[in-house]
Scaffold this motif. Sequence first.
Motif, PDB file in Angstrom:
ATOM      1  N   UNK A  88       0.816  -1.211   0.000  1.00  0.00           N
ATOM      2  CA  UNK A  88       0.000   0.000   0.000  1.00  0.00           C
ATOM      3  C   UNK A  88       0.852   1.265   0.000  1.00  0.00           C
ATOM      4  N   UNK A  89       2.112   1.146   0.413  1.00  0.00           N
ATOM      5  CA  UNK A  89       2.959   2.315   0.568  1.00  0.00           C
ATOM      6  C   UNK A  89       3.804   2.632  -0.661  1.00  0.00           C
ATOM      7  N   UNK A  90       3.867   1.729  -1.634  1.00  0.00           N
ATOM      8  CA  UNK A  90       4.692   1.987  -2.812  1.00  0.00           C
ATOM      9  C   UNK A  90       4.003   2.981  -3.738  1.00  0.00           C
ATOM     10  N   UNK A  91       4.783   3.586  -4.613  1.00  0.00           N
ATOM     11  CA  UNK A  91       4.227   4.513  -5.600  1.00  0.00           C
ATOM     12  C   UNK A  91       3.154   3.821  -6.426  1.00  0.00           C
ATOM     13  N   UNK A  92       3.473   2.618  -6.883  1.00  0.00           N
ATOM     14  CA  UNK A  92       2.501   1.899  -7.691  1.00  0.00           C
ATOM     15  C   UNK A  92       1.322   1.424  -6.850  1.00  0.00           C
ATOM     16  N   UNK A  93       1.602   0.944  -5.645  1.00  0.00           N
ATOM     17  CA  UNK A  93       0.517   0.454  -4.793  1.00  0.00           C
ATOM     18  C   UNK A  93      -0.547   1.510  -4.566  1.00  0.00           C
ATOM     19  N   UNK A  94      -0.135   2.745  -4.340  1.00  0.00           N
ATOM     20  CA  UNK A  94      -1.093   3.825  -4.116  1.00  0.00           C
ATOM     21  C   UNK A  94      -1.914   4.108  -5.366  1.00  0.00           C
ATOM     22  N   UNK A  95      -1.279   4.092  -6.528  1.00  0.00           N
ATOM     23  CA  UNK A  95      -1.992   4.319  -7.785  1.00  0.00           C
ATOM     24  C   UNK A  95      -2.993   3.184  -8.049  1.00  0.00           C
ATOM     25  N   UNK A  96      -2.514   1.948  -7.884  1.00  0.00           N
ATOM     26  CA  UNK A  96      -3.342   0.778  -8.159  1.00  0.00           C
ATOM     27  C   UNK A  96      -4.545   0.729  -7.223  1.00  0.00           C
ATOM     28  N   UNK A  97      -4.315   0.922  -5.932  1.00  0.00           N
ATOM     29  CA  UNK A  97      -5.398   0.857  -4.946  1.00  0.00           C
ATOM     30  C   UNK A  97      -6.409   1.970  -5.179  1.00  0.00           C
ATOM     31  N   UNK A  98      -5.921   3.163  -5.483  1.00  0.00           N
ATOM     32  CA  UNK A  98      -6.840   4.261  -5.743  1.00  0.00           C
ATOM     33  C   UNK A  98      -7.759   3.965  -6.903  1.00  0.00           C
ATOM     34  N   UNK A 145      -5.092  -0.020 -19.333  1.00  0.00           N
ATOM     35  CA  UNK A 145      -4.274  -1.175 -18.989  1.00  0.00           C
ATOM     36  C   UNK A 145      -2.808  -0.939 -19.272  1.00  0.00           C
ATOM     37  N   UNK A 146      -2.506  -0.331 -20.417  1.00  0.00           N
ATOM     38  CA  UNK A 146      -1.117  -0.039 -20.777  1.00  0.00           C
ATOM     39  C   UNK A 146      -0.510   0.947 -19.780  1.00  0.00           C
ATOM     40  N   UNK A 147      -1.273   1.975 -19.413  1.00  0.00           N
ATOM     41  CA  UNK A 147      -0.781   2.952 -18.441  1.00  0.00           C
ATOM     42  C   UNK A 147      -0.481   2.295 -17.095  1.00  0.00           C
ATOM     43  N   UNK A 148      -1.397   1.400 -16.637  1.00  0.00           N
ATOM     44  CA  UNK A 148      -1.194   0.742 -15.356  1.00  0.00           C
ATOM     45  C   UNK A 148       0.003  -0.210 -15.420  1.00  0.00           C
ATOM     46  N   UNK A 149       0.149  -0.922 -16.535  1.00  0.00           N
ATOM     47  CA  UNK A 149       1.281  -1.826 -16.700  1.00  0.00           C
ATOM     48  C   UNK A 149       2.599  -1.053 -16.695  1.00  0.00           C
ATOM     49  N   UNK A 150       2.645   0.042 -17.421  1.00  0.00           N
ATOM     50  CA  UNK A 150       3.875   0.837 -17.464  1.00  0.00           C
ATOM     51  C   UNK A 150       4.201   1.422 -16.087  1.00  0.00           C
ATOM     52  N   UNK A 151       3.172   1.803 -15.339  1.00  0.00           N
ATOM     53  CA  UNK A 151       3.398   2.301 -13.975  1.00  0.00           C
ATOM     54  C   UNK A 151       3.962   1.200 -13.085  1.00  0.00           C
ATOM     55  N   UNK A 152       3.480  -0.029 -13.260  1.00  0.00           N
ATOM     56  CA  UNK A 152       4.007  -1.163 -12.502  1.00  0.00           C
ATOM     57  C   UNK A 152       5.480  -1.379 -12.827  1.00  0.00           C
ATOM     58  N   UNK A 153       5.817  -1.426 -14.106  1.00  0.00           N
ATOM     59  CA  UNK A 153       7.196  -1.681 -14.508  1.00  0.00           C
ATOM     60  C   UNK A 153       8.124  -0.555 -14.050  1.00  0.00           C
ATOM     61  N   UNK A 154       7.620   0.676 -14.053  1.00  0.00           N
ATOM     62  CA  UNK A 154       8.421   1.800 -13.556  1.00  0.00           C
ATOM     63  C   UNK A 154       8.673   1.660 -12.065  1.00  0.00           C
ATOM     64  N   UNK A 155       7.665   1.189 -11.327  1.00  0.00           N
ATOM     65  CA  UNK A 155       7.832   0.981  -9.898  1.00  0.00           C
ATOM     66  C   UNK A 155       8.836  -0.122  -9.615  1.00  0.00           C
ATOM     67  N   UNK A 156       8.815  -1.171 -10.447  1.00  0.00           N
ATOM     68  CA  UNK A 156       9.803  -2.243 -10.296  1.00  0.00           C
ATOM     69  C   UNK A 156      11.217  -1.684 -10.455  1.00  0.00           C
ATOM     70  N   UNK A 157      11.407  -0.859 -11.473  1.00  0.00           N
ATOM     71  CA  UNK A 157      12.735  -0.265 -11.703  1.00  0.00           C
ATOM     72  C   UNK A 157      13.131   0.645 -10.540  1.00  0.00           C
ATOM     73  N   UNK A 158      12.159   1.376 -10.018  1.00  0.00           N
ATOM     74  CA  UNK A 158      12.415   2.260  -8.877  1.00  0.00           C
ATOM     75  C   UNK A 158      12.865   1.459  -7.655  1.00  0.00           C
TER      76      UNK A 158
END
Length: 345
Positions: A124-134, A327-340
């Motif tokens: 819930x605290x990650x950049x992606x987690x907050x975007x996904x949960x919201x 879906x593409x936006x959410x996937x790219x946000x996930x991959x960016x969070x992985x890199x982060x």
Amino acid sequence: MKLFKTMSFGLAAAVLATQALAADVTIRLAHLNPDDPFQSHSGTMAAVFKSLVESNSNGEIEVQLFPNGQLGKDNEVIEQVRAGIVESTISSSGGIAQHYNLVGVFDIPFAFPNIGVASRVMSKDSTFGQKFIGDLEGATGLKVLGLLDSGGFFAFTNSKNPITSVEDMEGLRIRTMTLPTHEAIVSSLGGQPTPLPWAEVYTALQTGVADGQMNPIPVIAFAKFDEVQKYLSITNHVITPYIWSMNADFYAGLSDEHKNLVNWAAEVATESGRAMSRVIEASDRGLPALAERMEVNVVPPAEQAKFAEAAQPAVRALIEEQYGAAGVEMLDALLASVEEEKAAF
């Protein structure tokens, strides 16, 4: 559909009617897995949450647990939570997908290099987690209490042959959750996806309806798939989330004091569940026990790269086709969070 919902809700109501409502507030928490806190991470989470909430509310809140799918299939219980029949549930991505399909972005194969990065992203605290949960909360009206992995990276089991290369997948009927992304993974590797609800998996493997399945080690262990499968192949090809949700109206109706209690108890319980998965994997309840009854092999990195080369484009194409720009936006946000998160190690 209305008849299905009526039957599902009626079953839930019949089970819930047997429970006494003694406290000022009752939270009914359902999940699919065993209630033994040392056997499944959702069992751990439920036990810790119940203990913390009841002991710190001065008897004002009672937590009633419904493990082992007592209230129905995963997606049915989520529907019950959305309707206010059940207060809370801990769900697999397969159940969530039928209410929020963008959960499928987690299924891009080999996206996570290790469990440390996966744990940081699935939070819930990650950049992606907050975007996904919201986004999930906005789409479903649920309140998300916790986000974590489903027990670790997935491995393949089957009754036919060891899987040491992509070629070994050819023609294998592999049970998947009812997730198009999981079906795409198996198809891209040459297997035949066989989507089945969780309650039917053991029998399907036992009778040969499916040759194999894919799940994390703790799930394979508590489901006793070693009784009906001969080969266990460690591929680490995907890791999926478990999502802990609560009826949003119920949560909003809690006092500020009770909201704070529910929030921190859920946070502690989620981290306890995350840790228990790692303990189960490494202990005699996990891989060592499975290795006593199954033939275990680890797919080396060079072969994993070939799995990724076959599966990644297929899953990305499916996400683009079925989920569109969102879906593409959410996937790219996930991959960016992985890199982060990779950079943090």
